[in-house]
Design a protein around this motif. Structure first.
Motif, PDB file in Angstrom:
ATOM      1  N   LEU A 131      25.584 -17.297 -14.071  1.00 34.05           N
ATOM      2  CA  LEU A 131      24.756 -16.671 -12.323  1.00 34.05           C
ATOM      3  C   LEU A 131      23.576 -17.081 -12.646  1.00 34.05           C
ATOM      4  O   LEU A 131      23.204 -16.858 -12.044  1.00 34.05           O
ATOM      5  N   GLY A 132      22.878 -17.289 -13.654  1.00 33.79           N
ATOM      6  CA  GLY A 132      21.627 -17.266 -13.732  1.00 33.79           C
ATOM      7  C   GLY A 132      21.675 -19.085 -13.856  1.00 33.79           C
ATOM      8  O   GLY A 132      20.199 -19.567 -13.289  1.00 33.79           O
ATOM      9  N   GLU A 133      22.441 -19.542 -13.815  1.00 28.78           N
ATOM     10  CA  GLU A 133      22.732 -21.569 -13.480  1.00 28.78           C
ATOM     11  C   GLU A 133      21.843 -21.146 -12.008  1.00 28.78           C
ATOM     12  O   GLU A 133      21.833 -22.815 -11.425  1.00 28.78           O
ATOM     13  N   ILE A 134      22.346 -20.598 -10.865  1.00 29.33           N
ATOM     14  CA  ILE A 134      22.406 -20.489  -9.161  1.00 29.33           C
ATOM     15  C   ILE A 134      21.230 -20.194  -9.456  1.00 29.33           C
ATOM     16  O   ILE A 134      20.761 -19.363  -9.656  1.00 29.33           O
ATOM     17  N   GLY A 135      20.989 -21.641  -7.853  1.00 32.65           N
ATOM     18  CA  GLY A 135      19.404 -21.202  -7.473  1.00 32.65           C
ATOM     19  C   GLY A 135      18.479 -21.780  -8.215  1.00 32.65           C
ATOM     20  O   GLY A 135      16.888 -22.049  -7.653  1.00 32.65           O
ATOM     21  N   ALA A 139      31.699 -16.173  -2.342  1.00 34.09           N
ATOM     22  CA  ALA A 139      30.127 -16.659  -2.547  1.00 34.09           C
ATOM     23  C   ALA A 139      30.516 -14.859  -1.621  1.00 34.09           C
ATOM     24  O   ALA A 139      29.495 -13.750  -1.100  1.00 34.09           O
ATOM     25  N   GLU A 140      31.607 -14.808  -0.234  1.00 33.35           N
ATOM     26  CA  GLU A 140      31.379 -13.702   0.304  1.00 33.35           C
ATOM     27  C   GLU A 140      32.005 -12.306  -0.817  1.00 33.35           C
ATOM     28  O   GLU A 140      31.659 -11.523  -0.357  1.00 33.35           O
ATOM     29  N   ALA A 141      32.929 -12.666  -1.576  1.00 36.94           N
ATOM     30  CA  ALA A 141      32.946 -11.105  -2.588  1.00 36.94           C
ATOM     31  C   ALA A 141      31.856 -11.319  -3.873  1.00 36.94           C
ATOM     32  O   ALA A 141      31.978 -10.068  -3.342  1.00 36.94           O
ATOM     33  N   LEU A 142      31.242 -11.733  -4.025  1.00 31.61           N
ATOM     34  CA  LEU A 142      30.100 -11.781  -4.722  1.00 31.61           C
ATOM     35  C   LEU A 142      29.324 -11.206  -4.380  1.00 31.61           C
ATOM     36  O   LEU A 142      28.249 -10.447  -4.624  1.00 31.61           O
ATOM     37  N   ARG A 143      28.833 -11.848  -2.807  1.00 29.27           N
ATOM     38  CA  ARG A 143      26.981 -11.340  -2.287  1.00 29.27           C
ATOM     39  C   ARG A 143      26.709  -9.706  -1.929  1.00 29.27           C
ATOM     40  O   ARG A 143      25.944  -9.265  -2.229  1.00 29.27           O
TER      41      ARG A 143
END
Length: 149
Positions: free
Chosen positions: A144-148, A17-21
């Protein structure tokens, strides 16, 4: 630490998450910059998109969905109506006080144009990457589409 340990999964997810955000944030900002319409504020674009996704949505429901106050949304709706981006539908037969909101042809055209500009810019940037890099991104699209969700 054992890789099957839930704490390991959480630590690994935190690092990811730290790298992707920052990368997602930069990409989002650039996509917005590429398609900015000088006659349409980012908030109006957001509201217009929501109205197009849910034609007939009421002002109160739109306010709840966007987590904004009703009077705030009402003011923006009036401006968007004045600018010819949206219109009110016929009153609801079960509640004559309620009019749904609909995007006009002008509003739809602006949103289509913004979407096309974003897609064109992103495609040109993706074309600069190697086939392997594009394959890695393609593989990440599903998760990524599954996040949230």
């Amino acid at each position: 630490m054992d890789k099957s340990d839930p704490r390991h999964a959480l630590e690994e997810a935190q690092a990811l998450a730290e790298a992707l955000r920052p990368a997602l944030h930069r990409l989002y900002r650039q996509l917005r910059r590429e398609s900015d319409d000088p006659g349409l504020s980012p908030l109006h674009a957001l509201l217009l998109f929501a109205i197009m996704r849910q034609p007939g949505i009421g002002v109160a429901e739109l306010a709840r969905m966007e987590k904004l106050r009703g009077p705030t949304i009402s003011g923006h709706v009036k401006v968007m109506e004045r600018d010819g981006l949206i219109m009110r539908s016929e009153p609801d037969p079960t509640d004559r006080r309620r009019n749904g909101l609909m995007a006009t042809e002008k509003g739809q055209d602006i949103m289509r144009s913004m979407k096309q500009k974003r897609t064109d810019w992103l495609a040109s940037e993706l074309a600069k990457l190697s086939p392997e890099q594009r394959a890695a991104i393609r593989g990440a699209v599903g998760p990524l589409g599954e996040i949230g969700q």
